[in-house]
Design a protein around this motif. Sequence first.
Motif, short mmCIF file in Angstrom:
data_model
loop_
_atom_site.label_atom_id
_atom_site.label_comp_id
_atom_site.label_asym_id
_atom_site.label_seq_id
_atom_site.Cartn_x
_atom_site.Cartn_y
_atom_site.Cartn_z
N LEU A 1 12.50 6.82 75.15
CA LEU A 1 11.91 7.62 74.07
C LEU A 1 11.26 6.65 73.07
O LEU A 1 11.75 6.44 71.97
CB LEU A 1 12.97 8.48 73.37
CG LEU A 1 13.75 9.47 74.22
CD1 LEU A 1 14.58 10.39 73.33
CD2 LEU A 1 12.84 10.30 75.13
N ASN A 2 10.16 6.07 73.49
CA ASN A 2 9.59 4.96 72.71
C ASN A 2 8.20 5.27 72.14
O ASN A 2 7.51 4.37 71.68
CB ASN A 2 9.54 3.69 73.55
CG ASN A 2 8.57 3.81 74.72
OD1 ASN A 2 8.15 4.91 75.08
ND2 ASN A 2 8.22 2.68 75.31
N GLN A 3 7.80 6.53 72.18
CA GLN A 3 6.49 6.91 71.65
C GLN A 3 6.66 7.61 70.30
O GLN A 3 7.67 8.27 70.06
CB GLN A 3 5.77 7.85 72.63
CG GLN A 3 5.48 7.23 73.99
CD GLN A 3 4.56 6.04 73.90
OE1 GLN A 3 3.55 6.06 73.20
NE2 GLN A 3 4.91 4.97 74.60
N PRO A 4 5.67 7.49 69.40
CA PRO A 4 5.74 8.15 68.09
C PRO A 4 5.39 9.63 68.18
O PRO A 4 4.31 10.07 67.75
CB PRO A 4 4.72 7.37 67.25
CG PRO A 4 3.71 6.90 68.24
CD PRO A 4 4.47 6.62 69.52
N ASN B 1 15.54 6.75 65.76
CA ASN B 1 14.73 7.06 64.58
C ASN B 1 13.59 8.01 64.93
O ASN B 1 12.66 8.19 64.16
CB ASN B 1 14.17 5.77 63.96
CG ASN B 1 13.31 4.98 64.93
OD1 ASN B 1 13.07 5.42 66.05
ND2 ASN B 1 12.84 3.82 64.51
N LYS B 2 13.67 8.62 66.11
CA LYS B 2 12.63 9.54 66.56
C LYS B 2 12.93 10.97 66.09
O LYS B 2 14.06 11.31 65.77
CB LYS B 2 12.54 9.53 68.09
CG LYS B 2 12.13 8.19 68.68
CD LYS B 2 10.72 7.82 68.26
CE LYS B 2 10.21 6.59 68.99
NZ LYS B 2 10.93 5.35 68.63
N GLU B 3 11.87 11.78 66.07
CA GLU B 3 12.04 13.20 65.78
C GLU B 3 12.49 13.88 67.06
O GLU B 3 11.75 13.95 68.04
CB GLU B 3 10.72 13.80 65.29
CG GLU B 3 10.80 15.28 64.95
CD GLU B 3 9.46 15.89 64.59
OE1 GLU B 3 9.34 17.14 64.65
OE2 GLU B 3 8.52 15.12 64.26
N ILE B 4 13.72 14.36 67.08
CA ILE B 4 14.32 14.90 68.30
C ILE B 4 14.82 16.32 68.05
O ILE B 4 15.59 16.56 67.12
CB ILE B 4 15.48 14.02 68.80
CG1 ILE B 4 14.97 12.63 69.20
CG2 ILE B 4 16.19 14.69 69.97
CD1 ILE B 4 16.07 11.67 69.61
N LYS B 5 14.38 17.24 68.90
CA LYS B 5 14.97 18.58 68.92
C LYS B 5 16.09 18.55 69.94
O LYS B 5 15.86 18.33 71.14
CB LYS B 5 13.94 19.63 69.31
CG LYS B 5 14.52 21.05 69.41
CD LYS B 5 13.47 22.06 69.87
CE LYS B 5 14.08 23.45 69.98
NZ LYS B 5 13.08 24.45 70.48
N ILE C 1 12.26 16.53 73.04
CA ILE C 1 13.31 17.52 73.29
C ILE C 1 14.40 16.86 74.13
O ILE C 1 14.12 16.33 75.20
CB ILE C 1 12.77 18.77 74.01
CG1 ILE C 1 11.72 19.48 73.14
CG2 ILE C 1 13.91 19.73 74.36
CD1 ILE C 1 11.04 20.64 73.85
N LEU C 2 15.63 16.89 73.63
CA LEU C 2 16.79 16.28 74.30
C LEU C 2 17.83 17.37 74.56
O LEU C 2 18.18 18.12 73.65
CB LEU C 2 17.37 15.18 73.42
CG LEU C 2 18.75 14.61 73.77
CD1 LEU C 2 18.72 13.92 75.12
CD2 LEU C 2 19.23 13.66 72.69
#
Length: 329
Positions: free
Chosen positions: A112-115, A139-143, A119-120
């Motif tokens: 998960l390395n893209q800005p 530090n990613k935006e994760i649903k 969805i996890l």
Amino acid sequence: MKDKQLEDLYDFIDNSAHMLSEQEDILYLDALAEVGDRLFTSKMVEIHDSFQKKKLEKLYQSITFEDYEQEIIRKALQLAVLKGMKGATQPHHSLTPDAVSLFISYLVNKVLNQPKPYILADLAVGSGNLLTAILNQSNKEIKALGFEVDETLLHLAYVNANLQKHEVELFHQDSIQKLPNLEADLVVTDLPIGYYPNDVVAQDYEVKALEGHSYIHHLMIEQALKQTKSGGYLFLLIPNFLFQTDQSETLHQFLKKESVILGLLQLPSSMFINDNQAKSILMLQKNGEGVKQIQQALLAELPSFSKKSALADMVNQIDRWFQSELKLS
């Protein structure tokens, strides 16, 4: 300082749950969930015994909950859940070890390395320890989505998410049953092990047993791939005997058809009481446009997590593998 915070928070949570469990004659894990709900609303549990109440108030005064980091909260709750599970009779009550949760978090951060938002999904979220560990390390935006059939564990997952200030959508559901199309970027699950009792539901799966009950861990792997978008990743905690049973050939053929088997990382044997309980991390990428076969799968036996130098060497090797095979740094 952090060790003191962890000790103080655990002492308060544990004592509160123990007192409430005795007072209300309920299981420690159910009492723990109630304590977590009260902490989230900044309320103490009501204890009738005056001596015990004073003891609890003194413990409560020693903590400043708002100042605690998410990982301190997660670890304190994890310790309490572990205590409760030791006294529980349900065989499906188990907790992903902390070192394993953090190592999987490291693997998750590699893919998960893209800005962009992700969805996890966790199809057997349990008390939420693995899922919140991953969220704490990213530090990613994760649903985040979690599915759990056990009501007590789901309540604990709800408490875990609330106290660590994570937005997690939780479903009280057997995830082998029909699910909405999640289109997850990533599925991470510590697979339950054993037979699935509902043969009618299992009939809809390619990896079902030809006779008798199907393995729930096989069905959940198929469900996980169904719920992952093309090119998405899966990190699944599997039993080491996964590919050594009478139903394993069907599973292996299904995996080769639907995914790229990226690797298999065997967890240290010292973590497990016996060989039958030993687990590995199965790494998959779902087939789809732009997904390429790899030259070399990542196959390794992880060193003990307490051997920092050996573990650091292993991480460097894994980093190089991600760079060479998946072009991920």
